[in-house]
Design an enzyme around this catalytic site. Structure first.
Site, mmCIF file in Angstrom:
data_model
loop_
_atom_site.group_PDB
_atom_site.id
_atom_site.type_symbol
_atom_site.label_atom_id
_atom_site.label_comp_id
_atom_site.label_asym_id
_atom_site.label_seq_id
_atom_site.Cartn_x
_atom_site.Cartn_y
_atom_site.Cartn_z
ATOM 1 N N HIS A 79 0.839 -1.199 0.000
ATOM 2 C CA HIS A 79 0.000 0.000 0.000
ATOM 3 C C HIS A 79 0.871 1.244 0.000
ATOM 4 O O HIS A 79 2.014 1.226 0.453
ATOM 5 C CB HIS A 79 -0.947 0.018 1.208
ATOM 6 C CG HIS A 79 -0.243 -0.132 2.521
ATOM 7 N ND1 HIS A 79 0.134 -1.345 3.020
ATOM 8 C CD2 HIS A 79 0.162 0.792 3.425
ATOM 9 C CE1 HIS A 79 0.733 -1.180 4.192
ATOM 10 N NE2 HIS A 79 0.778 0.117 4.453
ATOM 11 N N HIS B 99 0.910 5.299 1.165
ATOM 12 C CA HIS B 99 0.300 6.331 2.010
ATOM 13 C C HIS B 99 0.352 7.664 1.275
ATOM 14 O O HIS B 99 1.421 8.075 0.806
ATOM 15 C CB HIS B 99 1.099 6.514 3.303
ATOM 16 C CG HIS B 99 1.145 5.335 4.206
ATOM 17 N ND1 HIS B 99 0.357 5.224 5.326
ATOM 18 C CD2 HIS B 99 1.902 4.211 4.179
ATOM 19 C CE1 HIS B 99 0.632 4.082 5.950
ATOM 20 N NE2 HIS B 99 1.569 3.448 5.275
HETATM 21 P P1 5GP Z 1 2.046 0.363 7.272
HETATM 22 O O1 5GP Z 1 2.643 0.614 8.610
HETATM 23 O O2 5GP Z 1 1.875 -1.109 7.045
HETATM 24 O O3 5GP Z 1 2.735 1.068 6.151
HETATM 25 O O4 5GP Z 1 0.635 1.061 7.297
HETATM 26 C C1 5GP Z 1 -0.533 0.452 7.688
HETATM 27 C C2 5GP Z 1 -1.538 1.565 7.815
HETATM 28 O O5 5GP Z 1 -2.803 0.987 7.900
HETATM 29 C C3 5GP Z 1 -1.350 2.434 9.063
HETATM 30 O O6 5GP Z 1 -1.221 3.783 8.667
HETATM 31 C C4 5GP Z 1 -2.622 2.201 9.869
HETATM 32 O O7 5GP Z 1 -3.069 3.380 10.455
HETATM 33 C C5 5GP Z 1 -3.588 1.695 8.833
HETATM 34 N N1 5GP Z 1 -4.576 0.754 9.287
HETATM 35 C C6 5GP Z 1 -4.388 -0.262 10.169
HETATM 36 N N2 5GP Z 1 -5.524 -0.960 10.320
HETATM 37 C C7 5GP Z 1 -6.446 -0.375 9.506
HETATM 38 C C8 5GP Z 1 -7.821 -0.656 9.233
HETATM 39 O O8 5GP Z 1 -8.431 -1.578 9.759
HETATM 40 N N3 5GP Z 1 -8.443 0.156 8.328
HETATM 41 C C9 5GP Z 1 -7.794 1.196 7.726
HETATM 42 N N4 5GP Z 1 -8.484 1.933 6.869
HETATM 43 N N5 5GP Z 1 -6.494 1.497 7.976
HETATM 44 C C10 5GP Z 1 -5.840 0.713 8.852
#
Ligand code: 5GP
Length: 138
Positions: free
Chosen positions: A102, A104
């Site tokens: 993903h 951001h």
């Molecule tokens: P990562 O740390 O893997 O790059 O980002 C994961 C992102 O997913 C984080 O910014 C966190 O806030 C978001 N996130 C975690 N759980 C959920 C969820 O259940 N729904 C949504 N929409 N975002 C989530």
């Protein structure tokens, strides 16, 4: 490391969990981050299965970047942000917490520090309203 289809984004893509969706087609899902680092923090998620950038199919990457650009433009327009930060984490030591690729899109407002990564949960009504406004601007 192999892809595990029980991750939370795979469940959202399959419709097993809810999300504040901004956009969806056969290739990608765009939704509001529920723990936003700033107002209007959006995630662009290719549907093709990969843990992150490192094991992604280059064709899937080629397909998603124009969408990342389009969503970034819409987010900037709707939020009035002064800049947009694009972030993408690969594996836990680098800050990744959900192991499905993903991107951001994080609005940056002049003079306002960006919040903590995966910090406080946002208000659902506010996220729903933002999702609708960004969808309309796409
Ligand atoms: P990562 O740390 O893997 O790059 O980002 C994961 C992102 O997913 C984080 O910014 C966190 O806030 C978001 N996130 C975690 N759980 C959920 C969820 O259940 N729904 C949504 N929409 N975002 C989530």
């Amino acid at each position: 490391m192999t892809y595990d289809a029980s991750n939370i984004f795979a469940k959202i893509i399959r419709g097993e969990l809810p999300a504040h969706k901004v956009y969806e087609d056969g290739q990608a899902l765009v939704m509001m981050d529920i723990f936003p680092q700033s107002r209007g923090h959006v995630l662009v998620i290719p549907k093709a299965q990969s843990r992150n950038l490192l094991d992604a199919d280059p064709a899937a990457l080629s397909a998603v970047i124009p969408l990342v650009q389009k969503v970034a433009q819409a987010v900037k327009q709707v939020t009035g942000a002064d800049g947009i930060r694009l972030a993408q984490f690969n594996e836990a030591p680098a800050g990744q917490t959900v192991f499905h690729l993903h991107f951001h899109i994080i609005p940056v407002y002049e003079g306002v520090p960006i919040g903590a990564h995966a910090g406080g949960r946002a208000d659902d009504a506010e996220l729903a309203a933002l999702a609708g406004e960004i969808a309309a601007a796409l």
